[in-house]
Design a protein around this motif. Structure first.
Motif, short mmCIF file in Angstrom:
data_model
loop_
_atom_site.label_atom_id
_atom_site.label_comp_id
_atom_site.label_asym_id
_atom_site.label_seq_id
_atom_site.Cartn_x
_atom_site.Cartn_y
_atom_site.Cartn_z
N UNK A 57 0.80 -1.22 0.00
CA UNK A 57 0.00 0.00 0.00
C UNK A 57 0.84 1.28 0.00
N UNK A 58 2.02 1.26 0.61
CA UNK A 58 2.85 2.47 0.62
C UNK A 58 3.36 2.79 -0.77
N UNK A 59 3.75 1.78 -1.52
CA UNK A 59 4.20 2.01 -2.89
C UNK A 59 3.06 2.57 -3.73
N UNK A 60 1.87 2.02 -3.55
CA UNK A 60 0.70 2.52 -4.26
C UNK A 60 0.42 3.97 -3.87
N UNK A 61 0.52 4.27 -2.58
CA UNK A 61 0.27 5.63 -2.10
C UNK A 61 1.29 6.61 -2.68
N UNK A 62 2.55 6.21 -2.75
CA UNK A 62 3.57 7.09 -3.35
C UNK A 62 3.26 7.35 -4.81
N UNK A 63 2.81 6.31 -5.52
CA UNK A 63 2.48 6.48 -6.93
C UNK A 63 1.30 7.43 -7.08
N UNK A 64 0.28 7.26 -6.26
CA UNK A 64 -0.89 8.15 -6.32
C UNK A 64 -0.45 9.58 -6.02
N UNK A 65 0.37 9.77 -4.99
CA UNK A 65 0.82 11.11 -4.64
C UNK A 65 1.61 11.73 -5.79
N UNK A 66 2.48 10.96 -6.40
CA UNK A 66 3.25 11.46 -7.54
C UNK A 66 2.34 11.85 -8.69
N UNK A 67 1.34 11.00 -8.96
CA UNK A 67 0.41 11.30 -10.05
C UNK A 67 -0.40 12.56 -9.75
#
Length: 163
Positions: A57-67
């Motif tokens: 979930x943290x990797x997904x959250x970082x990707x969402x934040x970057x997007x």
């Protein structure tokens, strides 16, 4: 079942919020914008929490934040600058403030790569996956970003020595 998912989500938020906030702040150099990015990120993570819980979930959250950050600078909307002083400074550490100012001189993609690689200590592969770009692009953006940061930060260090 639902309360178990909610409890796991709350635990995730407690464990990762400060990391996400630091990442967002380094990208935006604005405490309020960073808070907004993190809040929107956490909302989007919550919507998909059942599927994410067993993964990363943290990797997904970082990707969402970057997007979200990318969408923000691509949108073309400009914020109106005010002459008002914020209630509190996000950081009073001059070294951190100088670093954030220097990061703002980089292109958004260079900034994201440098922050992910050197502040959040992600591998080139993880950074590429987060930003959905190739590993070669990560290497290129990171190298260009670091090359642009070095003179900016060394000038700041020289100014502090003479003060």
């Amino acid at each position: 079942m639902r309360s178990e998912n909610d409890a796991a989500y709350v635990e995730f938020v407690d464990a990762s919020r400060s990391t996400l906030l630091a990442y967002a702040w380094l990208l935006t150099a604005d405490g309020h914008a960073a808070e907004e990015l993190v809040q929107e990120t956490l909302v989007r993570v919550y919507v998909r929490w059942r599927r994410l819980r067993s993964g990363q979930p943290l990797a997904y959250a970082r990707r969402i934040l970057s997007n979200l950050h990318t969408d923000r600078w691509r949108s073309g909307r400009r914020e109106v600058l005010r002459g008002e002083v914020p209630e509190t400074a996000y950081s009073s550490d001059p070294v951190t403030t100088d670093l954030v100012r220097a990061l703002q001189q980089l292109s958004p993609r260079e900034r994201e790569c440098v922050v992910l690689r050197h502040y959040l200590d992600q591998s080139e592969k993880d950074t590429a996956a987060t930003l959905r770009i190739s590993v070669g692009a990560v290497k290129s953006y990171t190298a260009k970003g670091l090359a642009r940061l070095r003179p900016l930060l060394s000038a700041t260090i020289e100014e502090e020595r003479h003060v």
